[in-house]
Design an enzyme around this catalytic site. Structure first.
Site, PDB file in Angstrom:
ATOM      1  N   ASN A 188       0.830  -1.199   0.000  1.00 40.62           N
ATOM      2  CA  ASN A 188       0.000   0.000   0.000  1.00 40.62           C
ATOM      3  C   ASN A 188       0.865   1.250   0.000  1.00 40.62           C
ATOM      4  O   ASN A 188       1.954   1.267   0.571  1.00 40.62           O
ATOM      5  CB  ASN A 188      -0.969  -0.008   1.196  1.00 40.62           C
ATOM      6  CG  ASN A 188      -0.437   0.740   2.394  1.00 40.62           C
ATOM      7  OD1 ASN A 188      -0.531   1.963   2.482  1.00 40.62           O
ATOM      8  ND2 ASN A 188       0.171   0.000   3.325  1.00 40.62           N
ATOM      9  N   PHE A 245      -2.079   8.063   4.387  1.00 40.38           N
ATOM     10  CA  PHE A 245      -2.919   8.633   5.455  1.00 40.38           C
ATOM     11  C   PHE A 245      -4.196   9.263   4.888  1.00 40.38           C
ATOM     12  O   PHE A 245      -4.599  10.363   5.290  1.00 40.38           O
ATOM     13  CB  PHE A 245      -2.155   9.681   6.267  1.00 40.38           C
ATOM     14  CG  PHE A 245      -1.105   9.139   7.200  1.00 40.38           C
ATOM     15  CD1 PHE A 245      -0.919   7.783   7.386  1.00 40.38           C
ATOM     16  CD2 PHE A 245      -0.290  10.028   7.912  1.00 40.38           C
ATOM     17  CE1 PHE A 245       0.061   7.304   8.252  1.00 40.38           C
ATOM     18  CE2 PHE A 245       0.690   9.556   8.786  1.00 40.38           C
ATOM     19  CZ  PHE A 245       0.864   8.193   8.955  1.00 40.38           C
ATOM     20  N   SER A 302       5.035   5.102   8.962  1.00 45.63           N
ATOM     21  CA  SER A 302       4.493   4.887   7.617  1.00 45.63           C
ATOM     22  C   SER A 302       5.512   5.347   6.578  1.00 45.63           C
ATOM     23  O   SER A 302       6.073   6.439   6.703  1.00 45.63           O
ATOM     24  CB  SER A 302       3.183   5.655   7.430  1.00 45.63           C
ATOM     25  OG  SER A 302       2.797   5.635   6.066  1.00 45.63           O
ATOM     26  N   ASN A 316       4.720   6.143   3.553  1.00 47.62           N
ATOM     27  CA  ASN A 316       3.973   6.750   2.450  1.00 47.62           C
ATOM     28  C   ASN A 316       3.714   8.244   2.610  1.00 47.62           C
ATOM     29  O   ASN A 316       3.016   8.836   1.795  1.00 47.62           O
ATOM     30  CB  ASN A 316       2.649   6.002   2.262  1.00 47.62           C
ATOM     31  CG  ASN A 316       2.882   4.535   1.950  1.00 47.62           C
ATOM     32  OD1 ASN A 316       3.710   4.201   1.114  1.00 47.62           O
ATOM     33  ND2 ASN A 316       2.171   3.661   2.651  1.00 47.62           N
ATOM     34  N   THR A 317       4.238   8.846   3.665  1.00 51.66           N
ATOM     35  CA  THR A 317       4.227  10.303   3.828  1.00 51.66           C
ATOM     36  C   THR A 317       5.682  10.763   3.823  1.00 51.66           C
ATOM     37  O   THR A 317       6.443  10.383   4.717  1.00 51.66           O
ATOM     38  CB  THR A 317       3.540  10.720   5.144  1.00 51.66           C
ATOM     39  OG1 THR A 317       2.174  10.309   5.115  1.00 51.66           O
ATOM     40  CG2 THR A 317       3.613  12.221   5.330  1.00 51.66           C
ATOM     41  N   LYS A 327       4.635   3.315  17.434  1.00 50.58           N
ATOM     42  CA  LYS A 327       4.757   2.299  16.387  1.00 50.58           C
ATOM     43  C   LYS A 327       5.963   2.612  15.514  1.00 50.58           C
ATOM     44  O   LYS A 327       6.075   3.714  14.969  1.00 50.58           O
ATOM     45  CB  LYS A 327       3.487   2.271  15.533  1.00 50.58           C
ATOM     46  CG  LYS A 327       3.431   1.113  14.542  1.00 50.58           C
ATOM     47  CD  LYS A 327       2.052   1.009  13.912  1.00 50.58           C
ATOM     48  CE  LYS A 327       1.934  -0.233  13.051  1.00 50.58           C
ATOM     49  NZ  LYS A 327       0.543  -0.402  12.538  1.00 50.58           N
ATOM     50  N   ASN A 348       5.563  -1.737  11.657  1.00 49.51           N
ATOM     51  CA  ASN A 348       4.723  -1.319  10.546  1.00 49.51           C
ATOM     52  C   ASN A 348       5.131  -2.076   9.277  1.00 49.51           C
ATOM     53  O   ASN A 348       5.847  -3.075   9.345  1.00 49.51           O
ATOM     54  CB  ASN A 348       4.862   0.195  10.353  1.00 49.51           C
ATOM     55  CG  ASN A 348       3.620   0.844   9.785  1.00 49.51           C
ATOM     56  OD1 ASN A 348       2.945   0.271   8.935  1.00 49.51           O
ATOM     57  ND2 ASN A 348       3.309   2.053  10.226  1.00 49.51           N
TER      58      ASN A 348
END
Length: 325
Positions: free
Chosen positions: A108, A112, A171, A173-174, A205, A234
């Protein structure tokens, strides 16, 4: 019946299937006790909280807190919603969610995507008594000029609604978000979260891609700033051998290929923490056997998400029963 439902979902692209699953869980939850079964009770203490059992839902499935009762009906002792940001944001362009069926994995790069923390908290406020504990996972907006302030705001708002709050700095993805896992940035962020928590337990996390020095720094920062538990881990940006045609997609990899790395990072975290910080294991847990391995390796609780795609809705109850034994 579960197989038929899975086949129907797999006929859709991954993100549409995700939305369909959330709608189905929301409807199921709205029916109350009609279809719900008793939760497997095997209470365990962590962070001053009593979890009904050791199995929790990781953040990412119910991003906007739309299906909490339905998720508890699956047997989870804890449900974690989010990641929620101060302001709504659409996330990254589609396609951004990929099933790697041959590998029992997911990639993915959602970014967010959520309707903002205020909308989610309004839904949570309308819910009745919960079967288990509710976690709220908070993050920063992509275009934020002060990410520490975003986290502090999220913690302060979630504190009146959550049993625990998770700080998500892992994450991939940011852009730049994972930089917050390093000191002194992490100390500044966790100190601000600690000041805003109003007594609510906070979990941190981290990514499985941290090297030992990075993991040790995160654990020391967590201990120095009174964080109550560490979630390891994660999604990963690494790529073990994969068979799926989607293997080359950018984003975070989760599911079965993450199993070995997530277990290794848990063991490493347990060695570093030496019992001073409770650990929650996530990543590649696809059944009771792997869940037991994580408990034996030092985790107090485990979380699943991607395995639900392949193992189905009976997975949390099966894990809860096995760990209760």
């Amino acid at each position: 019946m579960a197989y038929t439902f899975r086949s129907a979902l797999f006929s859709l692209d991954a993100e549409r299937a995700h939305r369909a699953a959330i709608r189905a869980l929301a409807i199921w939850g709205s029916l109350g006790s009609v279809f719900s079964s008793d939760m497997v009770e095997s209470p365990i203490q962590l962070g001053g909280l009593t979890f009904p059992n050791r199995i929790g839902l990781a953040a990412g499935l119910d991003k906007d807190a739309e299906a909490i009762p339905g998720l508890f009906a699956l047997g989870f002792g804890a449900v974690e919603v989010g990641t929620l940001t101060p302001r709504p944001q659409p996330g990254n362009p589609s396609p951004r969610l990929f099933r790697l069926v041959e590998d029992e994995a997911v990639i993915n790069r959602m970014g967010f995507n959520n309707g903002g923390i205020d909308a989610a908290l309004a839904r949570i406020a309308k819910l009745g008594p919960r079967k288990g504990l509710l976690g709220i996972n908070v993050g920063a907006n992509k275009d934020s000029t002060d990410r520490v302030a975003d986290y502090a705001l999220g913690v302060g708002k979630a504190a009146g609604h959550a049993d625990y709050i998770t700080i998500n700095v892992s994450s991939p993805n940011t852009p730049g978000l994972r930089d917050l896992q390093s000191r002194p940035a992490l100390d500044e962020l966790l100190a601000a979260a600690d000041a805003a928590r109003a007594g609510t337990p906070i979990f941190l996390k981290v990514a499985p891609d941290l090297d030992r020095a990075g993991l040790e720094g995160a654990i020391r920062a967590a201990l120095d700033n009174r964080i109550d538990a560490l979630i390891v881990s994660n999604t990963t940006i690494s790529r073990p051998p994969l068979r799926s045609p989607h293997a080359g997609e950018a984003g975070g990899l989760s599911g079965k290929p993450l199993t070995e790395l997530a277990r290794e990072k848990l063991i490493e975290a347990a060695e570093i923490a030496a019992g001073a910080l409770p650990l929650i294991s996530a990543g590649g847990i696809d059944g009771p056997d792997e869940a037991r391995r994580r408990i034996d390796a030092g985790a107090t609780l485990v979380q699943v998400y991607s395995a639900l795609v392949y193992k189905g809705p009976g997975l949390p109850r099966a894990i809860a029963k096995a760990l209760a034994r």
